[in-house]
Write a protein that holds these residues in place. Sequence first.
Motif, PDB file in Angstrom:
ATOM      1  N   GLN A 185      20.948 -27.015  41.772  1.00  0.00           N
ATOM      2  CA  GLN A 185      19.657 -27.576  41.360  1.00  0.00           C
ATOM      3  C   GLN A 185      19.497 -29.015  41.828  1.00  0.00           C
ATOM      4  N   LEU A 186      20.569 -29.790  41.773  1.00  0.00           N
ATOM      5  CA  LEU A 186      20.505 -31.151  42.302  1.00  0.00           C
ATOM      6  C   LEU A 186      20.177 -31.125  43.793  1.00  0.00           C
ATOM      7  N   TYR A 187      20.835 -30.251  44.514  1.00  0.00           N
ATOM      8  CA  TYR A 187      20.625 -30.148  45.962  1.00  0.00           C
ATOM      9  C   TYR A 187      19.186 -29.755  46.292  1.00  0.00           C
ATOM     10  N   LEU A 188      18.679 -28.724  45.633  1.00  0.00           N
ATOM     11  CA  LEU A 188      17.332 -28.246  45.925  1.00  0.00           C
ATOM     12  C   LEU A 188      16.264 -29.205  45.405  1.00  0.00           C
ATOM     13  N   GLY A 189      16.477 -29.743  44.206  1.00  0.00           N
ATOM     14  CA  GLY A 189      15.484 -30.614  43.600  1.00  0.00           C
ATOM     15  C   GLY A 189      15.307 -31.926  44.336  1.00  0.00           C
ATOM     16  N   LEU A 190      16.401 -32.503  44.818  1.00  0.00           N
ATOM     17  CA  LEU A 190      16.316 -33.790  45.495  1.00  0.00           C
ATOM     18  C   LEU A 190      15.641 -33.694  46.858  1.00  0.00           C
TER      19      LEU A 190
END
Length: 457
Positions: free
Chosen positions: A194-199
């Motif tokens: 989620q961090l990877y996709l959200g950022l």
Amino acid sequence: MIQLEEKGETRDVKWVIEILANGMFLLLFLALPTSKGLASVAMGGLLILSIAKLLLQWKNLPKHLSWLSYAPLALLLLLIISFFLSEDQNNAWKVLYRQNTLLILPLALWLFQDVLKRQLTFYFNCFIASISFCSLLTLIFFFLPEATSIEVVSQLSFLQDYVVHKNQSAFGNYSPFLDRLHFSYLLGTGLLLQLYLGLKKPLLSVPQIIYTALFGLNLACFLILGGRGAQLGFLASGSIWIVVIYWKFLHHRITERLNKQLSISILSIGLIVGLLVFPYFLYQKVPAIQDRYQQLKWEIGTYQDNTFTNYPYEHFTSLRRIMSWRYNWEMIQDKPILGRGIGDYQNELQRLYDRDKIKIPVNSHQQLLYFWATTGILGFLTFTGIFLAFLRQGFLQKQLFLKALMLSFWLFYFIVFLFDAPLLYQTGGIAFWTFFLLFLHPALHVQPFSKSNNPTI
């Protein structure tokens, strides 16, 4: 080319196989957090479709992936050798069968590269939606009165059994679909994803807000579950994302307006807050976390003063790990070169427990020790080499967010492997190897990126 006729339209076999493969991948990512049975069905379907593609399209196969994508096959070969070295062949077969992921995933991810290139982001989003649903249900059970939770669980046979403890939080809270530890590992991976996709999304855009909201939901569930190895792994891997987020959004601005030394000082303060102050705050303010780690401290104390036999120590998860490490190392010292064999490992471990009259469930709680104890020094070196090669690939990545994803995933599982051996089980093996191989896969590296949202270093 063999062709099929359907509803008056000509459709070739390749198209049909890829449609079915798409369905199997989708089922796999939805089932990982919800049903180990359906995840196994998806793996079986991918195997059948892979064989079909090999037989029907063997003259037109996709190009091969990097050698590391096939490295799990070397580990599988050593497990097969260990199978033949085992005296208990029945048990050895059960163990070996659970490792079919080591064959199926490298094969399927190679043969269905086109499917993955088109759909991988969608699969990741489906996985996040699935773990978010499980997190929501887990939190509902957490806040319901325990008597109500027990009654609901008893009426729904597809849910995990509810194990009652005097202090539930001290032994980890209820997980409805998967074993609490395996769900914790999936949640940790999902949070990093989620961090990877959200950022990568524009700041304050609708997709980023959705990712942020789901991140909060999953983090809350992750904290109350009580998977301490996963929590420590996520805390350590979170330091990578603190550095990346700061580098991407703040470092250059502060350096330009003030100076580089001050920027580094601010980053250092951020790491201290993220790794020390915030966890301490959670420990003080969240009873579920406080109970879990106080239980850890108390269990270790009873082991140190040798009073643990005065209590129902069969429930002491910390004591289980200490005993597992101790007896695994004893097995390694006995047969360090060839190992005990995957079929005889459990029996030998049980014999050591019985010898010392230790009445706790026999389990392995250290992944590296397990491979050494069962497949010998060669198995230990092979798995360690594969794992370190992934780390090297992470360092070599030029895309900042992808580098952070790979390095944080590696660090997360490095901590997990110190305290548990999730790859012994089909659920844990599928979860780890799926993301291990996909984070290396060209399908991830060709996903569309915005230059401004995907910096390089």
